[in-house]
Design a protein around this motif. Structure first.
Motif, mmCIF file in Angstrom:
data_model
loop_
_atom_site.group_PDB
_atom_site.id
_atom_site.type_symbol
_atom_site.label_atom_id
_atom_site.label_comp_id
_atom_site.label_asym_id
_atom_site.label_seq_id
_atom_site.Cartn_x
_atom_site.Cartn_y
_atom_site.Cartn_z
ATOM 1 N N TYR A 26 13.286 -35.255 19.830
ATOM 2 C CA TYR A 26 14.515 -35.410 18.942
ATOM 3 C C TYR A 26 15.445 -36.615 19.420
ATOM 4 O O TYR A 26 15.147 -37.303 20.401
ATOM 5 C CB TYR A 26 15.236 -33.834 19.203
ATOM 6 C CG TYR A 26 15.525 -33.553 20.661
ATOM 7 C CD1 TYR A 26 16.515 -34.133 21.327
ATOM 8 C CD2 TYR A 26 14.758 -32.770 21.225
ATOM 9 C CE1 TYR A 26 16.940 -33.660 22.610
ATOM 10 C CE2 TYR A 26 14.993 -32.264 22.380
ATOM 11 C CZ TYR A 26 15.710 -32.954 23.284
ATOM 12 O OH TYR A 26 16.088 -32.433 24.679
ATOM 13 N N SER A 27 16.166 -36.735 18.642
ATOM 14 C CA SER A 27 17.236 -37.949 18.975
ATOM 15 C C SER A 27 17.986 -37.696 20.221
ATOM 16 O O SER A 27 18.678 -36.990 20.658
ATOM 17 C CB SER A 27 18.509 -37.779 17.975
ATOM 18 O OG SER A 27 19.294 -38.705 18.243
ATOM 19 N N ILE A 159 14.991 -35.663 9.210
ATOM 20 C CA ILE A 159 16.035 -35.902 9.794
ATOM 21 C C ILE A 159 16.613 -34.586 10.549
ATOM 22 O O ILE A 159 17.194 -34.688 11.590
ATOM 23 C CB ILE A 159 17.075 -36.382 8.807
ATOM 24 C CG1 ILE A 159 16.841 -37.831 8.192
ATOM 25 C CG2 ILE A 159 18.507 -36.282 9.289
ATOM 26 C CD1 ILE A 159 16.586 -38.761 9.459
ATOM 27 N N HIS A 163 14.996 -35.677 13.919
ATOM 28 C CA HIS A 163 16.222 -36.285 14.508
ATOM 29 C C HIS A 163 17.179 -35.411 15.049
ATOM 30 O O HIS A 163 17.740 -35.571 15.967
ATOM 31 C CB HIS A 163 16.752 -37.269 13.298
ATOM 32 C CG HIS A 163 18.011 -38.050 13.919
ATOM 33 N ND1 HIS A 163 18.023 -39.096 14.814
ATOM 34 C CD2 HIS A 163 19.311 -37.696 13.525
ATOM 35 C CE1 HIS A 163 19.315 -39.479 14.776
ATOM 36 N NE2 HIS A 163 19.944 -38.735 14.226
ATOM 37 N N LYS A 346 21.182 -42.535 7.094
ATOM 38 C CA LYS A 346 20.867 -41.077 6.849
ATOM 39 C C LYS A 346 21.588 -40.484 5.597
ATOM 40 O O LYS A 346 21.231 -39.414 4.906
ATOM 41 C CB LYS A 346 21.269 -39.968 7.786
ATOM 42 C CG LYS A 346 20.572 -40.493 9.218
ATOM 43 C CD LYS A 346 21.021 -39.319 10.237
ATOM 44 C CE LYS A 346 22.347 -39.462 11.037
ATOM 45 N NZ LYS A 346 22.443 -40.830 11.422
ATOM 46 N N LEU A 380 15.058 -45.957 12.513
ATOM 47 C CA LEU A 380 15.861 -44.573 13.101
ATOM 48 C C LEU A 380 14.620 -43.652 13.599
ATOM 49 O O LEU A 380 14.546 -42.870 14.702
ATOM 50 C CB LEU A 380 16.674 -43.955 12.200
ATOM 51 C CG LEU A 380 17.440 -42.436 12.787
ATOM 52 C CD1 LEU A 380 18.203 -42.815 13.790
ATOM 53 C CD2 LEU A 380 18.088 -41.823 11.733
ATOM 54 N N ASP A 384 13.218 -42.378 17.442
ATOM 55 C CA ASP A 384 13.275 -40.950 17.777
ATOM 56 C C ASP A 384 11.748 -40.620 17.954
ATOM 57 O O ASP A 384 11.600 -39.312 18.326
ATOM 58 C CB ASP A 384 13.913 -40.169 16.733
ATOM 59 C CG ASP A 384 15.313 -40.348 16.612
ATOM 60 O OD1 ASP A 384 16.126 -40.673 17.607
ATOM 61 O OD2 ASP A 384 15.883 -39.940 15.576
#
Length: 506
Positions: A26-27, A159, A163, A346, A380, A384
């Motif tokens: 995860y982010s 996302i 993320h 996003k 992005l 991640d």
């Protein structure tokens, strides 16, 4: 009732894919001092649980706004507080003030993933199912496959479950709003959309189509009769819902102003990171952020945004229809993404939702757009460590759309909704019969470019003097795609004469 038994299977597939992606990284995992969006969501639970409401949006010794300060509307804060109560019941260490910063454990990861999963199951997925079930002149099989393709859209899955965010909550409320106003449940639809805006301010991308569609309904009913009554009811619904959400922050004027400053941070500049919109792409050639003062950037971005969405909004107001509403949602959200101030990568999810809603009507273009939207977030996703989940989910989505809608067989002028436009052009240029072939070739070039750029980004190191080369190329290529889609959707909207002819039927 034929084949409805397949609906639980389709939903189970969507849920399985989501949970499988959530098992990955995860982010910001293990990356102090700021970590990432996962830590931001956890930190908001810590702040809302341990501090009084009046301190949630203010910089204090217990709430350092430089460390993931709360910058979403009150409904997000209330959701964080609800999750915090559950977290405190399971393990108080997860939300302990100050000492829980950067907390990471398998148990906590499972809890956080479960909160996204539950929100998805309660809000977004039921809205998707109901929307597809309400599709007119569509077979049961087509409705079920439509649910499958929407639930497999990789951008939202990667996302929210990779993320780590709660986009399915705001998008789910927005979808309930679309359902409401499209089925003439205007007050319920308005309430649902107000909840979406009060959860994430970026839902303002969809606000003008909602406003124009409902205003057009009022005009159609007559502003001296039922239309005026509907307008008053809608105004009361919107005001009441905002008052309820913002009531704790209306105690003092400064409190309200501080929340607004956090929601609309003009000081952050025209854009952040690498985002596939006009300003970031143009900044490669001309450093707009350095040349123009901040207030000029705001004015220019507002003018471009307003002018690009104006034609579609005017037509929707004059000729309100559910179909026109859906396409205007796409056009306006895309205009906001390309031209507005302070856009994040996003935010393309706000365009992807209405595109999912027209997937059944123009499957070829919609599938193409949804693939590009996921590709635009590649920097992005790689940051991640979500390369493998990205490849698998994109392939699954593409195969589902290609087999369910036979997208490569539906590229005629009529299937692309370009027949009226082509007829208009042929009045002056009789040989204009090659538009579908051009679009087909553009799609092939697009796929080759996306694959090559992805391979280059993953396998090659950028030159030392150009460390962001591949990220910039991804954004630039994606931006060119989005400009093409903006033109396409506006052509479909402006040349769709069936809306005007079918007003009585609708």
């Amino acid at each position: 009732m034929e084949k409805w038994y397949l609906m639980p299977v389709v939903v189970l597939i969507g849920l399985t894919v989501r949970w499988t992606v959530s098992l990955n990284s995860y982010s910001g995992a293990g990356k102090p001092p700021m970590f990432g969006d996962y830590e931001a969501q956890r930190h908001w639970q810590e702040i809302t649980f341990n501090l009084p409401v009046r301190q949630w949006y203010f910089n204090t010794s217990d709430n350092n706004l430089q460390y993931w300060g709360l910058d979403y509307p009150p409904l997000t804060a209330y959701h964080s507080l609800l999750c915090a109560y559950v977290a405190e019941f399971i393990n108080p260490d997860w939300i302990a003030l100050h000492t829980s910063r950067g907390y990471e454990s398998q148990a906590h990861k499972l809890f956080m993933r479960a909160t996204v999963f539950i929100a998805d199951v309660l809000i977004y997925i039921p809205a998707v199912i109901l929307y597809c079930c309400c599709l007119k002149e569509t077979s049961t099989k087509r409705k079920i496959t439509n649910v499958l393709c929407i639930l497999l859209y990789p951008g939202l899955i990667l996302i929210d479950y990779g993320h780590f965010q709660y986009n399915s909550v705001s998008l789910g409320f927005a979808l309930w709003g679309v359902l409401g106003v499209s089925c003439d449940w205007d007050l319920l639809g308005s309430l649902a959309f107000c909840l979406a805006v009060n959860y994430k301010q970026m839902e303002l991308y969809h606000s003008l189509p909602f406003f124009c569609f409902l205003l057009g309904k009022c005009f159609k009913k007559g502003l001296k009769g039922k239309g005026f009554v509907l307008l008053i009811k809608l105004a009361c619904t919107v005001v009441a819902s905002f008052l309820l959400c913002w009531l704790p922050f209306f105690a003092e004027r400064e409190q309200t102003l501080q929340v607004l400053r956090r929601l609309f941070p003009v000081d952050r500049g025209l854009f952040e990171d690498k985002v596939a919109n006009i300003w970031c792409s143009f900044n490669v050639f001309l450093k707009i952020k350095d040349i123009l003062p901040r207030h000029s950037q705001v004015i220019i971005s507002f003018c471009f945004t307003f002018l690009s969405l104006l034609p579609a909004c005017i037509k929707l107001t004059l000729q309100p229809s559910p179909k026109g509403f859906r396409f205007t949602l796409v056009s306006c959200a895309l205009s906001f993404f390309l031209f507005s101030f302070q856009v994040h990568e996003k935010s393309i999810l706000l365009v992807s939702l209405p595109v999912c809603l027209v997937l059944n009507e123009i499957p070829f273009i919609s599938t193409w757009f949804l693939l590009v939207s996921t590709f635009s977030m590649l920097p992005l996703l790689l940051k991640d460590e979500l390369l493998m989940p990205s490849v698998v989910t994109v392939m699954a989505f593409f195969i589902a759309c290609a087999t369910s809608f036979s997208i490569f067989e539906k590229i005629s002028e009529e299937e692309l909704r370009l027949q009226s436009f082509s007829v208009s052009v042929r009045k002056y240029l009789p040989c204009f019969t090659f538009l579908p072939r051009i679009i087909q070739h553009l799609f092939l070039i697009s796929v080759v470019a996306i694959v090559l750029l992805t391979l280059m980004t993953v396998t090659l190191d950028p030159p030392g003097e150009l460390p962001d080369l591949f990220s910039v190329l991804v954004c630039f290529v994606s931006c060119l795609h989005f400009l093409f889609f903006l033109v396409y959707f506006n052509i479909v909207i402006m040349w769709d004469r069936r809306n005007g002819r079918n007003q009585k039927k609708i």
